[in-house]
Design a protein around this motif. Sequence first.
Motif, PDB file in Angstrom:
ATOM      1  N   THR A  50      -5.044  14.181  -2.576  1.00 17.74           N
ATOM      2  CA  THR A  50      -4.921  13.076  -1.620  1.00 17.74           C
ATOM      3  C   THR A  50      -5.288  11.781  -2.325  1.00 17.74           C
ATOM      4  N   GLY A  51      -4.531  10.717  -2.048  1.00 14.13           N
ATOM      5  CA  GLY A  51      -4.874   9.454  -2.699  1.00 14.13           C
ATOM      6  C   GLY A  51      -4.272   8.257  -1.994  1.00 14.13           C
ATOM      7  N   ILE A  52      -4.857   7.091  -2.283  1.00 15.12           N
ATOM      8  CA  ILE A  52      -4.311   5.833  -1.770  1.00 15.12           C
ATOM      9  C   ILE A  52      -4.185   4.860  -2.942  1.00 15.12           C
ATOM     10  N   ALA A  53      -3.222   3.933  -2.834  1.00 13.59           N
ATOM     11  CA  ALA A  53      -2.999   2.984  -3.930  1.00 13.59           C
ATOM     12  C   ALA A  53      -2.652   1.625  -3.349  1.00 13.59           C
ATOM     13  N   HIS A  54      -2.851   0.603  -4.174  1.00 19.19           N
ATOM     14  CA  HIS A  54      -2.737  -0.769  -3.666  1.00 19.19           C
ATOM     15  C   HIS A  54      -2.250  -1.706  -4.754  1.00 19.19           C
ATOM     16  N   VAL A  55      -1.425  -2.689  -4.377  1.00 19.53           N
ATOM     17  CA  VAL A  55      -1.174  -3.848  -5.250  1.00 19.53           C
ATOM     18  C   VAL A  55      -1.567  -5.079  -4.452  1.00 19.53           C
ATOM     19  N   ARG A  56      -2.260  -5.999  -5.121  1.00 20.52           N
ATOM     20  CA  ARG A  56      -2.835  -7.133  -4.386  1.00 20.52           C
ATOM     21  C   ARG A  56      -2.185  -8.449  -4.775  1.00 20.52           C
ATOM     22  N   TYR A  57      -1.920  -9.212  -3.753  1.00 16.40           N
ATOM     23  CA  TYR A  57      -1.549 -10.614  -3.921  1.00 16.40           C
ATOM     24  C   TYR A  57      -2.567 -11.360  -3.081  1.00 16.40           C
ATOM     25  N   GLY A  58      -3.445 -12.128  -3.743  1.00 17.38           N
ATOM     26  CA  GLY A  58      -4.611 -12.683  -3.076  1.00 17.38           C
ATOM     27  C   GLY A  58      -4.280 -13.781  -2.084  1.00 17.38           C
ATOM     28  N   THR A  59      -4.898 -13.694  -0.910  1.00 15.98           N
ATOM     29  CA  THR A  59      -4.831 -14.797   0.055  1.00 15.98           C
ATOM     30  C   THR A  59      -6.245 -15.252   0.359  1.00 15.98           C
ATOM     31  N   ILE A 103       0.833  -1.201   0.000  1.00 13.97           N
ATOM     32  CA  ILE A 103       0.000   0.000   0.000  1.00 13.97           C
ATOM     33  C   ILE A 103       0.870   1.255   0.000  1.00 13.97           C
ATOM     34  N   PHE A 104       0.315   2.284  -0.594  1.00 10.97           N
ATOM     35  CA  PHE A 104       0.956   3.598  -0.567  1.00 10.97           C
ATOM     36  C   PHE A 104      -0.165   4.632  -0.525  1.00 10.97           C
ATOM     37  N   ALA A 105       0.024   5.676   0.281  1.00  5.79           N
ATOM     38  CA  ALA A 105      -0.995   6.721   0.393  1.00  5.79           C
ATOM     39  C   ALA A 105      -0.271   8.049   0.580  1.00  5.79           C
ATOM     40  N   ILE A 106      -0.837   9.118   0.052  1.00  2.00           N
ATOM     41  CA  ILE A 106      -0.114  10.395   0.130  1.00  2.00           C
ATOM     42  C   ILE A 106      -1.084  11.571   0.093  1.00  2.00           C
ATOM     43  N   LYS A 107      -0.718  12.605   0.853  1.00  2.00           N
ATOM     44  CA  LYS A 107      -1.476  13.861   0.799  1.00  2.00           C
ATOM     45  C   LYS A 107      -0.500  14.989   0.527  1.00  2.00           C
ATOM     46  N   SER A 108      -0.842  15.815  -0.426  1.00  2.00           N
ATOM     47  CA  SER A 108      -0.028  17.005  -0.685  1.00  2.00           C
ATOM     48  C   SER A 108      -0.477  18.106   0.275  1.00  2.00           C
ATOM     49  N   ARG A 152       5.110  -6.733  -4.124  1.00  2.00           N
ATOM     50  CA  ARG A 152       4.242  -7.215  -3.045  1.00  2.00           C
ATOM     51  C   ARG A 152       2.887  -7.724  -3.555  1.00  2.00           C
ATOM     52  N   GLY A 153       2.617  -7.582  -4.847  1.00  2.00           N
ATOM     53  CA  GLY A 153       1.339  -8.074  -5.355  1.00  2.00           C
ATOM     54  C   GLY A 153       1.256  -7.934  -6.852  1.00  2.00           C
ATOM     55  N   HIS A 154       0.885  -9.043  -7.514  1.00  2.00           N
ATOM     56  CA  HIS A 154       0.804  -9.042  -8.980  1.00  2.00           C
ATOM     57  C   HIS A 154      -0.605  -9.313  -9.486  1.00  2.00           C
ATOM     58  N   ASP A 155      -1.549  -9.578  -8.576  1.00  2.00           N
ATOM     59  CA  ASP A 155      -2.894  -9.948  -9.043  1.00  2.00           C
ATOM     60  C   ASP A 155      -3.640  -8.746  -9.619  1.00  2.00           C
ATOM     61  N   SER A 156      -3.544  -7.624  -8.927  1.00  2.00           N
ATOM     62  CA  SER A 156      -4.264  -6.432  -9.383  1.00  2.00           C
ATOM     63  C   SER A 156      -3.637  -5.190  -8.764  1.00  2.00           C
ATOM     64  N   TYR A 157      -4.032  -4.028  -9.286  1.00  2.00           N
ATOM     65  CA  TYR A 157      -3.556  -2.752  -8.738  1.00  2.00           C
ATOM     66  C   TYR A 157      -4.745  -1.789  -8.725  1.00  2.00           C
TER      67      TYR A 157
END
Length: 468
Positions: free
Chosen positions: A71-80, A4-9, A29-34
Amino acid sequence: MCGIFAIKSLNEENIFTKLYWGILAQNHRGHDSYGFLTFHNGFKRFTGIGLVPKIEKEDFQKWKLLLPGNTGIAHVRYGTFGSRDLSFKLKAAQPIITLKNNKELGIAYNGNLVNIGGNVPDTEFISNYILEKNDIIDGIQNFMNNIEGAYSVVGLDPEGNLFAFRDPLGIRPLLFGEDNSTRAFSSESVGFNINDIKSFKEVEPGELYIIKKDSYERIKLVKRNRRAFCGFEFAYFSRPDSIINGKYVYEIREELGRRLGKRYQEFVRKSDLIISIPETADDAAYGLHEETGLKWERMIRRHRFVTNRAFIMEPDERISTISKKINVLNHGLQGKKVIVIEDSIVRGDTTRTVLRRLREAGAEKIYVFVTFPKITHPCFYGIDMATFSELIGFSFNEEQIAKIVGADAVCYQTIDDFINAVGMKRNELCMACTTGEYPTELAQKIVDKVKMSSEVLSNKRIYERLYK
Ligand code: SF4
């Protein structure tokens, strides 16, 4: 496992470029989706399947229009959780937006909850739980007090304020970073490095951050008398150039290699060469080489653009991917006795595939040194080794494992050596998959119960069954 990554200017600049680089740096950290979620007069969301796409310089403007806001948040998923088909992967992509009681919440998450059964994705469960309460802080505190598991969460509230929190044992990583113009959160420090954010620290276990325009608040919601940071992050998951607990991961991996060299001298004396399985074991191979003086030959090379991480795949796909990923150099191995250094052995198929190729290239004796201790128990906390049946270390001893993978010997790091190399205290780490001692109560109860039952070798993930 996810990133995960999140940032506010702190000024009004569009945040997309930094958000993009912060999550791209953590694509391992994750290749299934973003996915991305920003806030500008409401939520703006974009998700996709597979790796974070390459964006050409001239295309950033289009993305900024698609995902406006400071402001935003982002994600890469590796499913469990759930299946691995494409439609499910797209459905499970994060960040998600949840609407409940006339309030909207956007969140992205890394971890796994212990005992909520297999029907609702964790992310939805977390959002709904938080939205039960009128106040977000009460909702998060209620969640932390009642739900067991590993969770590092970043989110946007209905006003677009950024927040982040981490489970009371700090099982999965989460860092807070800032500079003059931004405040940010990242699973690993590489998310900050790529954005030139130099100052960062850990979000403490059980802590909540709320980032507002001119200020931020840190609230310790739950306090425990131990921590339980995932030991597997050091051996396998994190990038070598990430900093955890004040040390680069690559330095720890070198030390893991040195310790294997000290402990298994009888095999070192019999060997001609060290070979590492790239790339996670390379740093440990360097440490082993430094300790023993044995030559480290990089006889296995990676095909650079085959980026798939075999560990995160279905069995059939995994074996063909391993074969495609590596190239075993076909000279200089004839009649040699080699130490092959491997980061971990979960199912044994990566090691078996590589060793078969080394034998074909002429290796006479192969001693496998493993940087992570023997994995004997499933993980409840976000690493997809969730059944006893898939773990070669649960059913077999070292000699049997050596036979299965085609080695002359398999030498695991001891748990004590691992903990000493990492440099954290025993009660600051989770090592449950190697000890069977879980840092959370319910996980321990479930494992103890399953071990005594006829279901012990079931193929269903242990946390996708609901235990009463
Ligand atoms: S059980 Fe193993 S993989 Fe899971 S969190 Fe603990 S150390 Fe990490």
